[in-house]
Design an enzyme around this catalytic site. Structure first.
Site, mmCIF file in Angstrom:
data_model
loop_
_atom_site.group_PDB
_atom_site.id
_atom_site.type_symbol
_atom_site.label_atom_id
_atom_site.label_comp_id
_atom_site.label_asym_id
_atom_site.label_seq_id
_atom_site.Cartn_x
_atom_site.Cartn_y
_atom_site.Cartn_z
ATOM 1 N N ASP A 1 0.828 -1.213 0.000
ATOM 2 C CA ASP A 1 0.000 0.000 0.000
ATOM 3 C C ASP A 1 0.855 1.253 0.000
ATOM 4 O OD1 ASP A 1 -2.390 -1.218 -0.013
ATOM 5 O OD2 ASP A 1 -2.738 -1.107 2.143
ATOM 6 N N LYS B 1 -1.263 3.383 -5.494
ATOM 7 C CA LYS B 1 -0.701 4.557 -6.159
ATOM 8 C C LYS B 1 -1.601 5.770 -5.991
ATOM 9 C CE LYS B 1 2.546 3.000 -9.359
ATOM 10 N NZ LYS B 1 3.159 3.238 -10.615
ATOM 11 N N MET C 1 -8.202 8.628 9.185
ATOM 12 C CA MET C 1 -8.761 9.070 7.897
ATOM 13 C C MET C 1 -9.792 10.187 8.093
ATOM 14 S SD MET C 1 -9.340 5.367 6.097
ATOM 15 C CE MET C 1 -10.171 4.598 7.463
#
Ligand code: SAH
Length: 563
Positions: free
Chosen positions: A37, A59, A189
């Site tokens: 990752d 990516k 997050m």
């Protein structure tokens, strides 16, 4: 054995390579495939088996990210392609903490693929710890809660009792429960939704003065802590330009961070440096730069290989040149030499390996004089219990050549025993043995044409860099070069990679020189290295002495001046 390889769902930890588990390292060192990752640091990728197929599924942000369903399928596919092999699925933090490791494991079970989970150190706890914030503390917080601050619509968990019903937000958290929870709240997050999260928590009754911290890129050399309160969270985020990955932690424990922040801002914090030395040699300088706070990308440009047996190098200017002379050296002929001269640590290591392999040991060197080009080689010889008799002050091949010439010219007794004192200079000089690599230049041989050179190791240039390393190199602040060959190889490797990626990706800017795409700053050891780097368009900073200590000092001085 099933017709499949085994998949390991491995947590790589939050960034600091020292926080990868022993088990995780053991697996990635032998993995046939590594599926990784975005949050996995280059230093950890550097532990992977160099022969492994490296698959980047994270990516970001310019390239598209591989969908989770595709990743699940890829793991099954690789397990099929590598029967009996090792497939490492490397994820940031812990694979089962918002890592979607469970989904991958379910897919593997459905396909009948064997798997193992290697837990990792989750960022949720370790990142606050690196900022001096304990997630629980007696008398302040008796529980802590790890919450996702981002959900996709199809991922929402339905909370029938939740009062959070803002259709504009992709979050289905039970804010009422969270607002009344006395423990520490840790959002992963959550940066993009922080405005909304803070508002909802306050609406539901959470104290607007609740201490809060954003910790950006925790445990890495770029770590930053920004303190705020629940009511100032959104504006602080914008003002301080906090960017992902970052953690938001709320609660009384955050105050402890003011007195417990132990991670020092080091002289090279926030700098990414590429070290182009061969892997074995790099560890010394890499460790020093890392200890000073830098992120080091070890990118050896050459690989050295000890020859099974030394070869006698052809003598370019020797009068006694024999066309068949390029042959194996005979350790029995060591008796003919009075001075052994080493010009690299590789030369020292290779010579002693060969000496031992031939059934001999250092007693063969009894009574001989030993010369070294510089301090690093001198130190390496000491590891073998040998002190140097000659080390030139300027630590160059030329300096060593001149020093040995002087020894010959003066016909010093170090070489000449009484009965041999009438020997000619040529004969004295022929008692010098140079122990070098196949690419050593002829400086020493030109100054000492009667000396003999044994090639004890060969140097092979690295042909290409794996994609992940190229990307890490291109985003670095500077490159450290210790030799002209490292400069030349670096430039040709980067250019050849550019050519192949240009053909793959037409949107990529067309580049003509490596220095235009990769860092323009080069830290160099020695003037020759400096001029090679300049030739390729690098700005250079060169150490005063040809030692790693001197170079490290120079790097620190450079960044001190800059700040
Ligand atoms: N499985 C991971 C979490 C994956 S979700 C774990 O256990 O840590 C990704 C989120 O983790 C990021 O958006 C950020 O909130 C957090 N994160 C991961 N690494 C981080 C780091 N080094 N510093 C700050 N936050 C980090």
């Amino acid at each position: 054995m099933s017709g499949f390889g085994k998949v390991y769902l491995i947590g790589a930890g939050p960034g600091d390579p020292g926080l990868l588990t022993l088990r995780g390292k053991e697996i990635i060192e032998k993995a046939d495939v590594v599926v990784y990752d975005r949050l996995v640091s280059p230093a950890i990728l550097g532990f992977c088996n160099p022969k492994a197929k490296m698959v980047d599924v994270g990516k970001m942000p310019t390239h598209h990210k591989v969908k989770q369903s595709e990743i699940n399928k890829l793991l099954v596919q690789f397990a099929g392609e590598f029967p009996g092999g090792v497939i490492a699925r490397l994820k940031g933090g812990d694979p089962f903490v918002f890592g979607r490791g469970g989904e991958e494991a379910l897919e593997l079970v459905a396909a009948g693929v064997e798997f193992e989970v290697v837990p990792g150190i989750t960022s949720a706890i370790s990142v606050p710890a690196y900022a001096g914030i304990p997630v629980s503390h007696r008398g302040i917080a008796t529980s802590f809660h790890i919450i996702t601050g981002h959900e996709k619509v199809d991922e929402r968990v339905c909370h029938p009792e939740s009062k959070a019903k803002d259709p504009g937000q992709n979050l289905s958290l039970d804010f009422d429960a969270l607002a009344h929870c006395p423990g520490t709240l840790i959002f992963l997050m959550g940066i993009a939704n922080m405005d909304f999260i803070a508002k909802r928590l306050m609406d539901c009754g959470k104290d607007p003065k609740t201490p809060l911290a954003f910790i950006e890129k925790g445990t890495t050399p770029y770590q930053r802590t920004v303190m705020a309160t629940l009511e100032t969270a959104a504006e602080t985020l914008v003002r301080e330009n906090v960017t992902a990955p970052a953690i938001t932690i709320m609660g009384g424990v955050v105050e402890l961070g003011k007195s417990l922040a132990w991670k020092k801002n080091l002289p090279l914090s926030g700098k990414r440096l590429v070290v182009t030395r061969a892997a074995k040699q790099a560890s010394g300088i890499s460790a020093r730069l890392t200890a000073l706070g830098a992120e080091v990308i070890e990118t050896p440009m050459i690989e050295t290989k000890t020859l099974d047996c030394p070869l006698i190098a052809c003598h370019p200017e020797s009068k006694t040149k024999d066309p068949d002379q390029n042959c194996f050296a005979d350790f029995n002929s060591l008796v003919n030499f009075d001075i052994l001269a080493f010009t690299s640590t590789n030369g020292v290591e290779s010579f002693f390996r060969q000496l031992l392999a031939s059934g001999r040991d250092i007693r063969e060197l009894a009574g001989k004089n030993i010369a070294s080009v510089g301090k690093i080689t001198e130190k390496k010889l000491l590891e073998y219990g040998i002190r140097c008799d000659y080390v030139p002050e300027d630590h160059t091949g030329e300096g060593l050549g001149r020093l040995l010439r002087d020894v010959v010219n003066k016909e010093e007794r170090v070489i000449l025993s009484g009965e041999r004192s009438s020997e000619s200079k040529d004969l004295i000089e022929s008692r010098i043995l140079l122990l070098q690599g196949n690419l050593a230049d002829d400086t020493l041989l030109k100054l000492l044409p009667q000396a003999t050179r044994w090639v004890v190791y060969e140097t092979l240039p690295v042909a290409e860099l794996p994609e992940w390393k190229r990307e890490a190199v291109e985003s670095a602040d500077a490159i450290v070069f210790a030799s002209t060959s490292a400069v030349e190889n670096f430039c040709s490797v980067i250019l050849s990679g550019e050519r192949s990626s240009e053909s793959k990706d037409l949107n990529r800017e067309s580049l003509t020189t490596p220095a235009s795409c990769s860092p323009r700053l080069a830290f160099c050891i020695g003037r020759m290295t400096e001029s090679a780097a300049r030739k390729h368009g690098f700005e250079t900073v060169t150490s005063d002495e040809t030692t790693m200590d001197s170079l490290v000092k120079k790097i620190v001085e450079h960044y001190k001046k800059e700040s």
